[in-house]
Design a protein around this motif. Structure first.
Motif: not given
Length: 282
Positions: A52-61
């Protein structure tokens, strides 16, 4: 320049999943602490999974959490106050850690000091027609202290700019027989680089005190002296800078010790005549 993390989170908060919002909420509540966490700790503390942490930061660029930490470290190196919230190890204390960091800064500053450069700079400061010391923002206390020390060893030592004034009037009369001391630490005013370039073009010798990372500035000074500013947490430490100022002032005094002693004697006499200083207890 990309938006800071907190701005990105707020801009895209409505798009996040409930689990991602949990991480986002934790980040916004502990923004200044992020530099001290790794991704596993962030997941555990926010109650989310590492994916979840990884997906969030990828979503943020970001390419990953490491990219974010690199961004935060770069901000810290530029002087932005960011808190390091690491807990103390068993038996450790905050004063003990502070002492170790201050000692490390001082060791790094003095161990890297070129004795020949120090001697040459001190001789120039002792014999210059005039010494102008420039220091603004967080460099001002160091510049003021250095001026107060030097003025006891020699005359014609000025501090610029004066409150509410500009620099041009202070610089116009300088010649290659003078010396300018520029104290300029990170988050410095924009005028520092143009100032150094102008002085170099006019062949006015410059002694520069700055943080070690300011490599673009050191080539513009005849005598650059890097000073570590590292601290435990948000605010830079200037203990090593103050120590270097003391070392410089003492080195200048010893360049003309007899004349310096006479000047100190005369100043002390004026203290007494003017009754400026409290008398020591018998």
């Amino acid at each position: 320049m990309p938006s800071p993390l907190d701005e990105r989170l707020r801009a895209r908060y409505a798009e996040l999943s409930p689990q991602e919002r949990r991480v986002a909420d934790f980040i916004l509540d502990h923004y200044d602490d992020l530099i001290s966490y790794n991704s596993a700790e962030l997941a555990r503390l926010s109650g989310a999974s590492k994916p979840t942490v990884s997906r969030l930061f990828k979503r943020l660029g970001y390419s990953g959490y490491k990219a974010l930490r690199d961004e935060l470290r770069a901000l810290r190196q530029s002087g932005v106050p960011l808190v390091d919230a690491r807990t103390l190890a068993d038996g450790d204390t905050l004063p003990a850690r502070h002492y170790q960091q201050e000692l490390a800064n001082l060791n790094r500053c003095l161990a890297g000091l070129d004795a020949a450069r120090l001697g040459e700079a001190a001789a120039a400061l002792a014999t210059a027609g005039q010494v102008l010391i420039v220091g603004q923002r967080n460099a001002y206390p160091v510049a003021l202290h250095l001026r107060q020390q030097l003025i006891q060893a020699r005359g014609r030592v000025r501090l610029a700019p004066q409150p509410g004034q500009t620099l041009a009037e202070e610089l116009v009369d300088l010649t290659p027989d003078d010396v300018v001391v520029v104290v300029a630490f990170r988050r410095r005013p924009r005028l520092i680089a143009p100032l150094l370039k102008s002085l170099k073009q006019r062949q006015v010798p410059v002694l520069l005190l700055c943080e070690p990372e300011a490599r673009a500035l050191t080539s513009l000074a005849r005598w650059p002296f890097p000073v570590p500013l590292d601290s435990l947490s948000a605010f830079d430490s200037y203990a090593a800078a103050m120590s270097l100022a003391s070392l410089l002032a003492n080195a200048v005094l010893h360049q003309s010790l007899a004349a310096g002693r006479r000047r100190i004697h005369d100043i002390t006499g004026l203290y007494d005549d003017l009754d400026e200083l409290e008398k020591p207890s018998p």
